[in-house]
Write a protein that holds these residues in place. Structure first.
Motif, PDB file in Angstrom:
ATOM      1  N   PRO A  92      48.723  29.438 -41.420  1.00 13.96           N
ATOM      2  CA  PRO A  92      47.918  30.627 -41.087  1.00 13.96           C
ATOM      3  C   PRO A  92      48.609  31.908 -41.527  1.00 13.96           C
ATOM      4  N   ALA A  93      47.825  32.844 -42.046  1.00 14.60           N
ATOM      5  CA  ALA A  93      48.350  34.162 -42.403  1.00 14.60           C
ATOM      6  C   ALA A  93      48.116  35.150 -41.272  1.00 14.60           C
ATOM      7  N   PHE A  94      47.075  34.902 -40.489  1.00 14.31           N
ATOM      8  CA  PHE A  94      46.737  35.756 -39.343  1.00 14.31           C
ATOM      9  C   PHE A  94      45.948  34.893 -38.370  1.00 14.31           C
ATOM     10  N   VAL A  95      46.264  34.951 -37.106  1.00 10.33           N
ATOM     11  CA  VAL A  95      45.577  34.151 -36.098  1.00 10.33           C
ATOM     12  C   VAL A  95      44.641  35.059 -35.296  1.00 10.33           C
ATOM     13  N   TYR A  96      43.349  34.763 -35.349  1.00 10.69           N
ATOM     14  CA  TYR A  96      42.374  35.564 -34.608  1.00 10.69           C
ATOM     15  C   TYR A  96      42.600  35.419 -33.105  1.00 10.69           C
ATOM     16  N   GLU A  97      42.537  36.552 -32.412  1.00 12.38           N
ATOM     17  CA  GLU A  97      42.735  36.544 -30.961  1.00 12.38           C
ATOM     18  C   GLU A  97      41.439  36.763 -30.184  1.00 12.38           C
ATOM     19  N   SER A  98      40.461  37.412 -30.801  1.00 10.27           N
ATOM     20  CA  SER A  98      39.225  37.682 -30.056  1.00 10.27           C
ATOM     21  C   SER A  98      37.982  37.051 -30.692  1.00 10.27           C
ATOM     22  N   ILE A  99      37.923  36.916 -31.995  1.00  8.57           N
ATOM     23  CA  ILE A  99      36.728  36.368 -32.648  1.00  8.57           C
ATOM     24  C   ILE A  99      36.329  35.002 -32.093  1.00  8.57           C
ATOM     25  N   PRO A 100      37.270  34.071 -31.861  1.00  5.94           N
ATOM     26  CA  PRO A 100      36.857  32.748 -31.357  1.00  5.94           C
ATOM     27  C   PRO A 100      36.287  32.777 -29.937  1.00  5.94           C
ATOM     28  N   PHE A 101      36.526  33.847 -29.190  1.00 10.34           N
ATOM     29  CA  PHE A 101      36.144  33.893 -27.785  1.00 10.34           C
ATOM     30  C   PHE A 101      35.077  34.945 -27.475  1.00 10.34           C
ATOM     31  N   ASP A 102      34.716  35.742 -28.458  1.00  9.63           N
ATOM     32  CA  ASP A 102      33.731  36.809 -28.280  1.00  9.63           C
ATOM     33  C   ASP A 102      32.492  36.432 -29.090  1.00  9.63           C
ATOM     34  N   VAL A 103      31.392  36.173 -28.390  1.00 11.22           N
ATOM     35  CA  VAL A 103      30.181  35.694 -29.059  1.00 11.22           C
ATOM     36  C   VAL A 103      29.687  36.685 -30.112  1.00 11.22           C
ATOM     37  N   ARG A 104      29.725  37.965 -29.784  1.00  7.25           N
ATOM     38  CA  ARG A 104      29.233  38.973 -30.728  1.00  7.25           C
ATOM     39  C   ARG A 104      30.126  39.064 -31.964  1.00  7.25           C
ATOM     40  N   LYS A 105      31.431  39.106 -31.730  1.00  7.69           N
ATOM     41  CA  LYS A 105      32.345  39.157 -32.880  1.00  7.69           C
ATOM     42  C   LYS A 105      32.223  37.899 -33.724  1.00  7.69           C
ATOM     43  N   GLY A 106      32.081  36.756 -33.063  1.00  7.58           N
ATOM     44  CA  GLY A 106      31.934  35.512 -33.807  1.00  7.58           C
ATOM     45  C   GLY A 106      30.689  35.506 -34.674  1.00  7.58           C
ATOM     46  N   ALA A 107      29.578  35.997 -34.126  1.00  2.23           N
ATOM     47  CA  ALA A 107      28.324  36.037 -34.874  1.00  2.23           C
ATOM     48  C   ALA A 107      28.418  36.993 -36.057  1.00  2.23           C
ATOM     49  N   ILE A 108      29.036  38.161 -35.835  1.00  5.65           N
ATOM     50  CA  ILE A 108      29.203  39.121 -36.928  1.00  5.65           C
ATOM     51  C   ILE A 108      30.122  38.555 -38.002  1.00  5.65           C
ATOM     52  N   GLY A 109      31.210  37.911 -37.582  1.00  5.64           N
ATOM     53  CA  GLY A 109      32.127  37.321 -38.550  1.00  5.64           C
ATOM     54  C   GLY A 109      31.461  36.258 -39.402  1.00  5.64           C
ATOM     55  N   LEU A 110      30.655  35.398 -38.784  1.00  8.70           N
ATOM     56  CA  LEU A 110      29.948  34.355 -39.545  1.00  8.70           C
ATOM     57  C   LEU A 110      28.939  34.964 -40.510  1.00  8.70           C
ATOM     58  N   PHE A 111      28.300  36.043 -40.087  1.00 14.85           N
ATOM     59  CA  PHE A 111      27.367  36.746 -40.978  1.00 14.85           C
ATOM     60  C   PHE A 111      28.108  37.325 -42.178  1.00 14.85           C
ATOM     61  N   MET A 112      29.216  38.019 -41.919  1.00 14.11           N
ATOM     62  CA  MET A 112      30.011  38.587 -43.013  1.00 14.11           C
ATOM     63  C   MET A 112      30.479  37.490 -43.967  1.00 14.11           C
TER      64      MET A 112
END
Length: 240
Positions: free
Chosen positions: A77-97
């Motif tokens: 890993p180069a960077f480990v996500y701390e909030s995207i895996p646990f935040d539904v909104r961030k996860g949805a935006i990340g998958l869209f991007m």
């Protein structure tokens, strides 16, 4: 030849009983496909969660320019996500991007500037403590710069309509149905004047935000041949 690079996981496919083919967007080589052996076995050295879409990696890969499919020697890993895996909104935006980037980028050549932009925006989404409601909208505007179809001009009394097909503000609505007028044009103009990292400062009502998302997806479809449908777009509609 061994190549060391940062990479973004675009997607993976099963390959044989225990291996996968990973489609990565790399800093050094652009879009690449790699076979990663044994990742689906009980004794796998590489954990499967490292190959989930959106993951940021550092890899060492065997590269041959005459091959479409190469192999990875090392991966971490180069960077480990701390909030995207646990935040539904961030996860949805990340998958869209991720889906937009995957469908829009087809370069097998290195494009470090574009890579850095994507890499920084995924990290920015994860680390943001501000509202991310407009993050994906501004991301689409910013990404269009790197893809060559940044919207031209700005909203004004003289040019109050944005023609999605022409990619510019115009004096009157076009004959085709792909345009933004009234509050849509004004809201779109707001997006043009900021960055994703400052998107939380924009005051865009929820209904208008959804309309702008629909129009921006159409904008991409009009300017990128073969863009197709963006499925994560519909997930965002439900989440927000």
């Amino acid at each position: 030849m061994l190549v060391k690079s940062r990479a973004i996981v675009f997607r993976t496919h099963k390959y044989g009983e225990t291996s996968v083919i990973a489609e990565l967007y790399t800093e050094e080589k652009g879009l690449r496909k790699y076979v990663i052996n044994g990742v689906r076995s009980a004794k796998a050295k590489t954990k499967a969660n490292l190959l989930q879409g959106m993951t940021l990696l550092e890899i060492v890969a065997y590269e041959r320019e005459d091959r479409d499919l190469n192999r990875i020697k090392e991966i971490r890993p180069a960077f480990v996500y701390e909030s995207i895996p646990f935040d539904v909104r961030k996860g949805a935006i990340g998958l869209f991007m991720l889906e937009v980037a995957r469908k829009a980028i087809r370069e097998r050549e290195a494009n470090p500037v574009l890579f850095h932009f994507l890499y920084d925006r995924f990290i920015g989404l994860d680390t943001s403590s501000n509202s991310i409601a407009n993050y994906h909208l501004v991301f689409l505007i910013e990404l269009s710069t790197y893809l060559g179809f940044l919207p031209a001009g700005r909203y004004s009394a003289a040019r109050p309509v944005f023609d999605l097909q022409a990619g510019a503000f115009t004096t009157a609505p076009p004959e085709h149905p792909y345009s933004l007028i009234d509050e849509q044009a004004i809201g779109f103009n707001q997006l043009l004047g900021t960055t994703a990292l400052k998107a939380h400062e924009l005051k865009i009502p929820r209904g208008l935000r959804q309309q702008l998302l629909d129009k921006l997806v159409r904008y991409y479809q009009l300017h990128l041949e073969g863009m197709g449908e963006v499925n994560a777009h519909h997930i965002l509609r439900e989440v927000f």
